[in-house]
Design a protein around this motif. Structure first.
Motif, PDB file in Angstrom:
ATOM      1  N   PRO A  94       0.798  -1.231   0.000  1.00 17.93           N
ATOM      2  CA  PRO A  94       0.000   0.000   0.000  1.00 17.93           C
ATOM      3  C   PRO A  94       0.831   1.282   0.000  1.00 17.93           C
ATOM      4  O   PRO A  94       0.291   2.351  -0.265  1.00 17.93           O
ATOM      5  CB  PRO A  94      -0.813  -0.119   1.293  1.00 17.93           C
ATOM      6  N   PHE A  95       2.144   1.180   0.311  1.00  8.85           N
ATOM      7  CA  PHE A  95       2.965   2.390   0.449  1.00  8.85           C
ATOM      8  C   PHE A  95       4.000   2.526  -0.667  1.00  8.85           C
ATOM      9  O   PHE A  95       4.993   3.247  -0.521  1.00  8.85           O
ATOM     10  CB  PHE A  95       3.656   2.404   1.815  1.00  8.85           C
ATOM     11  N   ARG A  96       3.779   1.844  -1.773  1.00 10.77           N
ATOM     12  CA  ARG A  96       4.713   1.930  -2.899  1.00 10.77           C
ATOM     13  C   ARG A  96       4.884   3.395  -3.320  1.00 10.77           C
ATOM     14  O   ARG A  96       3.915   4.126  -3.512  1.00 10.77           O
ATOM     15  CB  ARG A  96       4.164   1.110  -4.078  1.00 10.77           C
ATOM     16  N   GLY A  97       6.152   3.804  -3.453  1.00  6.38           N
ATOM     17  CA  GLY A  97       6.440   5.166  -3.899  1.00  6.38           C
ATOM     18  C   GLY A  97       6.464   6.209  -2.799  1.00  6.38           C
ATOM     19  O   GLY A  97       6.811   7.370  -3.040  1.00  6.38           O
ATOM     20  N   LYS A  98       6.111   5.819  -1.577  1.00  7.15           N
ATOM     21  CA  LYS A  98       6.105   6.778  -0.465  1.00  7.15           C
ATOM     22  C   LYS A  98       7.512   6.925   0.122  1.00  7.15           C
ATOM     23  O   LYS A  98       8.336   6.019   0.033  1.00  7.15           O
ATOM     24  CB  LYS A  98       5.147   6.309   0.643  1.00  7.15           C
ATOM     25  N   ASP A  99       7.775   8.104   0.733  1.00  2.92           N
ATOM     26  CA  ASP A  99       9.088   8.336   1.329  1.00  2.92           C
ATOM     27  C   ASP A  99       9.038   8.120   2.841  1.00  2.92           C
ATOM     28  O   ASP A  99       7.984   7.878   3.425  1.00  2.92           O
ATOM     29  CB  ASP A  99       9.611   9.741   0.995  1.00  2.92           C
ATOM     30  N   ARG A 100      10.198   8.204   3.479  1.00  2.00           N
ATOM     31  CA  ARG A 100      10.296   7.932   4.906  1.00  2.00           C
ATOM     32  C   ARG A 100       9.493   8.939   5.733  1.00  2.00           C
ATOM     33  O   ARG A 100       8.949   8.592   6.788  1.00  2.00           O
ATOM     34  CB  ARG A 100      11.764   7.925   5.354  1.00  2.00           C
ATOM     35  N   GLU A 101       9.411  10.165   5.269  1.00  2.00           N
ATOM     36  CA  GLU A 101       8.633  11.182   5.975  1.00  2.00           C
ATOM     37  C   GLU A 101       7.167  10.758   6.069  1.00  2.00           C
ATOM     38  O   GLU A 101       6.531  10.883   7.129  1.00  2.00           O
ATOM     39  CB  GLU A 101       8.758  12.533   5.249  1.00  2.00           C
ATOM     40  N   PHE A 102       6.642  10.251   4.968  1.00  2.00           N
ATOM     41  CA  PHE A 102       5.257   9.769   4.940  1.00  2.00           C
ATOM     42  C   PHE A 102       5.092   8.560   5.870  1.00  2.00           C
ATOM     43  O   PHE A 102       4.120   8.455   6.617  1.00  2.00           O
ATOM     44  CB  PHE A 102       4.859   9.392   3.510  1.00  2.00           C
ATOM     45  N   LEU A 103       6.073   7.649   5.809  1.00  4.43           N
ATOM     46  CA  LEU A 103       5.964   6.389   6.550  1.00  4.43           C
ATOM     47  C   LEU A 103       6.050   6.579   8.071  1.00  4.43           C
ATOM     48  O   LEU A 103       5.625   5.708   8.825  1.00  4.43           O
ATOM     49  CB  LEU A 103       7.054   5.416   6.097  1.00  4.43           C
ATOM     50  N   LYS A 104       6.590   7.716   8.507  1.00  7.84           N
ATOM     51  CA  LYS A 104       6.706   7.969   9.948  1.00  7.84           C
ATOM     52  C   LYS A 104       5.349   7.955  10.654  1.00  7.84           C
ATOM     53  O   LYS A 104       5.261   7.611  11.831  1.00  7.84           O
ATOM     54  CB  LYS A 104       7.370   9.329  10.197  1.00  7.84           C
ATOM     55  N   THR A 105       4.307   8.315   9.940  1.00  6.64           N
ATOM     56  CA  THR A 105       3.010   8.510  10.594  1.00  6.64           C
ATOM     57  C   THR A 105       1.922   7.537  10.120  1.00  6.64           C
ATOM     58  O   THR A 105       0.762   7.706  10.475  1.00  6.64           O
ATOM     59  CB  THR A 105       2.510   9.947  10.359  1.00  6.64           C
ATOM     60  N   VAL A 106       2.291   6.528   9.326  1.00 11.63           N
ATOM     61  CA  VAL A 106       1.241   5.633   8.836  1.00 11.63           C
ATOM     62  C   VAL A 106       0.682   4.779   9.970  1.00 11.63           C
ATOM     63  O   VAL A 106       1.376   4.468  10.940  1.00 11.63           O
ATOM     64  CB  VAL A 106       1.738   4.717   7.687  1.00 11.63           C
ATOM     65  N   THR A 107      -0.574   4.406   9.840  1.00  9.10           N
ATOM     66  CA  THR A 107      -1.260   3.624  10.863  1.00  9.10           C
ATOM     67  C   THR A 107      -1.377   2.166  10.424  1.00  9.10           C
ATOM     68  O   THR A 107      -1.200   1.833   9.252  1.00  9.10           O
ATOM     69  CB  THR A 107      -2.677   4.164  11.088  1.00  9.10           C
ATOM     70  N   LYS A 108      -1.722   1.308  11.377  1.00  9.18           N
ATOM     71  CA  LYS A 108      -1.895  -0.104  11.023  1.00  9.18           C
ATOM     72  C   LYS A 108      -3.088  -0.277  10.090  1.00  9.18           C
ATOM     73  O   LYS A 108      -3.076  -1.158   9.222  1.00  9.18           O
ATOM     74  CB  LYS A 108      -2.043  -0.968  12.272  1.00  9.18           C
ATOM     75  N   ALA A 109      -4.116   0.579  10.223  1.00  7.95           N
ATOM     76  CA  ALA A 109      -5.277   0.492   9.318  1.00  7.95           C
ATOM     77  C   ALA A 109      -4.842   0.727   7.879  1.00  7.95           C
ATOM     78  O   ALA A 109      -5.287   0.028   6.954  1.00  7.95           O
ATOM     79  CB  ALA A 109      -6.337   1.505   9.736  1.00  7.95           C
ATOM     80  N   GLN A 110      -3.952   1.699   7.670  1.00  8.22           N
ATOM     81  CA  GLN A 110      -3.425   1.954   6.318  1.00  8.22           C
ATOM     82  C   GLN A 110      -2.577   0.777   5.843  1.00  8.22           C
ATOM     83  O   GLN A 110      -2.659   0.364   4.682  1.00  8.22           O
ATOM     84  CB  GLN A 110      -2.579   3.234   6.318  1.00  8.22           C
TER      85      GLN A 110
END
Length: 389
Positions: free
Chosen positions: A179-195
């Motif tokens: 689900p996070f293909r193409g996302k950077d580390r800044e984005f990934l810092k705040t992703v939730t388990k639901a995402q």
């Protein structure tokens, strides 16, 4: 084909329930001999009432009275605990064992089934990740076939049918990118388990879905491929293929490549493993090229998604390193699913464990057990001390 008596370990999980779908479609080919689950007693009871296995095993011993009482009138033997399961898989009446338990727990019953000469349909990749050398050597000694159930490894296996005498130059494992293909580390810092649990293509259990989102699943598959197909790390390439139509490819010494394709549906590789060498008819949806006019491919981002790089590093190091990787990852995923650490912190915890847990170059089964215990203890200490988080 002659009817096969099968044991399904982890029958209430995603793979187990889909395997039972296959059995429903082919009652002439399969008889369920054993069903097992860890905690889902209600579904296990329901499955047992439908399929009438000889034996049922519930992993959680607290649930034993519930399961035993519910199945009392059906003449089904009920046992509990991992040791009981490790004993049950050796029953003479079993032809094939489908190991679809989650995580490290699958290792002991798989080894015991191999020792008893049972064919293995392997959906529990952690078994080969933790102790690949031990498991494959045991299978060689006993003349036991291990049929891969993971869609990627099934694809490689299907491409190799008729080619077993031809050396492999390399294999290419495809990854959806999650689900996070193409996302950077800044984005990934705040992703939730639901995402993280919203996989774009596959419906899977929670643990494997998180592993897919972090690319650890692909890292574990790289390690599994080494042992299944006798390869070295440089011969195993990962390519992101968002459509999940090409399930994986083999390249031979002449440069020719074979790919196995189809819609993402785990019932197909399950059925292939259970029925091998026969391809059995199915009513699964068929692929139409016009629905997918473009198939695309990308390099995986192993800098952002560190787990893939950590898996390759553990594979190159050998010994008990992959056992450390797996145990640390199981702890990390559980912590993330319980909202106790962030998405990126899973890789931090795994990396720290790989650095600090005692390394052993030539581990025995007892060493793997000790490594798993030591890694989980260290991971808990690191989490408690907040040295990482």
């Amino acid at each position: 084909m002659q009817k096969r008596n099968i044991a399904i370990l982890g029958s209430t999980g995603s793979i187990g329930t889909q395997a039972l779908d296959v059995v429903r479609s082919h009652p002439e080919a399969f008889q369920v001999e054993v069903l097992s689950a860890q905690n889902n007693a209600s579904l296990l009871i329901e499955q047992a009432a439908e399929f009438k296995p000889n034996v049922v095993v519930i992993g959680n011993e607290d649930l034993f009275p519930t399961v035993q009482s519910a199945l009392e009138s059906l003449d089904i033997k009920v046992y509990c605990g991992i040791q009981a399961l490790a004993s049950v898989v050796q029953m003479e009446s079993i032809d094939l064992v489908l190991t679809s338990m989650v995580g490290y727990a699958g290792l002991l019953p798989t080894l015991k089934a191999i020792e008893a000469g049972k064919s293995i349909a392997l959906a529990n990749k952690e078994t080969l990740v933790v102790a690949g050398e031990l498991v494959t050597e045991a299978a060689r000694k006993k003349g036991v076939n291990i049929y891969p159930v993971d869609s990627e490894h099934s694809a490689i296996f299907q491409c190799l049918v008729g080619e077993f005498h031809n050396p492999i130059e390399k294999i290419i494992l495809t990854a959806s990118g999650g689900p996070f293909r193409g996302k950077d580390r800044e984005f990934l810092k705040t992703v939730t388990k639901a995402q993280a649990l919203k996989h774009p293509n596959w419906v899977m259990g929670a643990k494997i879905t998180i592993d897919s989102a972090s690319l650890m699943n692909k890292g574990l598959e790289v390690i599994e491929a080494k042992w299944l197909f006798g390869l070295e790390a440089p011969q195993i390439e990962v390519v992101v293929h968002p459509q999940s139509i090409i399930h994986s490819l083999v390249q031979f010494e002449d440069g020719s490549m074979k790919a196995q394709m189809g819609l993402p549906d785990m019932r197909l590789p399950i059925q292939f493993a259970l029925g091998y060498p026969n391809r059995m008819p199915s009513d699964f949806p068929r692929f139409n090229f016009m629905d997918y006019p473009t198939l695309s491919f990308e390099q995986p981002d192993a800098k952002t998604f560190r787990n893939l790089a950590l898996a390759y590093a553990a594979l190159e190091r050998g010994g008990n390193a992959c056992c450390i990787l797996n145990a640390a990852n199981e702890v990390a995923v559980a912590e993330f699913l319980n909202d106790r650490i962030g998405f990126l912190e899973m890789s931090d915890l795994i990396g720290e464990c790989l650095e600090k847990v005692s390394y052993q170059a030539n581990p025995s089964y007892e060493d793997y057990v000790q490594t798993d215990t030591e890694t989980r203890r260290l991971a808990a200490e690191l989490l408690k001390s907040h040295s990482l988080y």
